[in-house]
Design a protein around this motif. Structure first.
Motif, PDB file in Angstrom:
ATOM      1  N   THR A  12      34.594  40.527  30.932  1.00  0.00           N
ATOM      2  CA  THR A  12      34.789  39.151  31.402  1.00  0.00           C
ATOM      3  C   THR A  12      35.835  39.103  32.510  1.00  0.00           C
ATOM      4  O   THR A  12      35.631  38.446  33.535  1.00  0.00           O
ATOM      5  N   ARG A  13      36.945  39.810  32.320  1.00  0.00           N
ATOM      6  CA  ARG A  13      37.978  39.864  33.368  1.00  0.00           C
ATOM      7  C   ARG A  13      37.426  40.528  34.623  1.00  0.00           C
ATOM      8  O   ARG A  13      37.742  40.106  35.737  1.00  0.00           O
ATOM      9  N   LEU A  14      36.620  41.561  34.444  1.00  0.00           N
ATOM     10  CA  LEU A  14      36.022  42.257  35.578  1.00  0.00           C
ATOM     11  C   LEU A  14      35.100  41.312  36.347  1.00  0.00           C
ATOM     12  O   LEU A  14      35.179  41.219  37.575  1.00  0.00           O
ATOM     13  N   ALA A  15      34.249  40.587  35.633  1.00  0.00           N
ATOM     14  CA  ALA A  15      33.332  39.639  36.281  1.00  0.00           C
ATOM     15  C   ALA A  15      34.116  38.562  37.030  1.00  0.00           C
ATOM     16  O   ALA A  15      33.759  38.201  38.160  1.00  0.00           O
ATOM     17  N   ASN A  16      35.180  38.065  36.428  1.00  0.00           N
ATOM     18  CA  ASN A  16      36.007  37.057  37.101  1.00  0.00           C
ATOM     19  C   ASN A  16      36.638  37.607  38.372  1.00  0.00           C
ATOM     20  O   ASN A  16      36.677  36.929  39.405  1.00  0.00           O
ATOM     21  N   ALA A  17      37.114  38.846  38.312  1.00  0.00           N
ATOM     22  CA  ALA A  17      37.713  39.477  39.489  1.00  0.00           C
ATOM     23  C   ALA A  17      36.660  39.645  40.590  1.00  0.00           C
ATOM     24  O   ALA A  17      36.945  39.412  41.772  1.00  0.00           O
ATOM     25  N   TRP A  18      35.450  40.022  40.204  1.00  0.00           N
ATOM     26  CA  TRP A  18      34.360  40.149  41.188  1.00  0.00           C
ATOM     27  C   TRP A  18      34.032  38.784  41.792  1.00  0.00           C
ATOM     28  O   TRP A  18      33.775  38.679  42.979  1.00  0.00           O
TER      29      TRP A  18
END
Length: 115
Positions: A12-18
């Protein structure tokens, strides 16, 4: 032997960063959407809506092989919400361009994904 350089970031954090970073490496007129891949917690699904009258959208799967390397797979190309033959030269040029942008985004996020 276990893999030492595994991705340690929550999906989820990765998707938000993307979601935050990808628009900064794309052309200003392109739009994008980033989703967690529900079937693979090391992958994201990215849709890029190309600017212009052709109304193309490109679906990619971005998979983290490790904390630095991503594998990018073209899933589908749509024109006005209908699947098209992605072998056309113009489409292939766009796909190559977007893959380069996706790699740029992954590189920009190394500070988050590195072990």
């Amino acid at each position: 032997m276990s893999k030492v350089d595994e991705l340690k970031l929550d999906q989820t954090r990765l998707a938000n960063a993307w979601r935050e970073t990808l628009p900064t490496v794309l052309n200003a007129t392109d739009r994008c959407e980033v989703f967690e891949d529900e079937g693979d917690d090391h992958s994201l699904r990215v849709t890029i809506h190309g600017a212009g009258h052709q109304m193309y959208s490109y679906d990619f799967k971005v998979t983290y092989v490790d904390s630095r390397e991503v594998q990018i797979e073209l899933i589908d190309v749509d024109q006005d919400k209908k699947s098209i033959d992605e072998r056309k030269e113009l489409v292939q040029q766009q796909v190559s361009d977007y893959i380069r942008h996706l790699h740029e985004c992954a590189q920009a996020l190394h500070r988050l994904t590195k072990v």
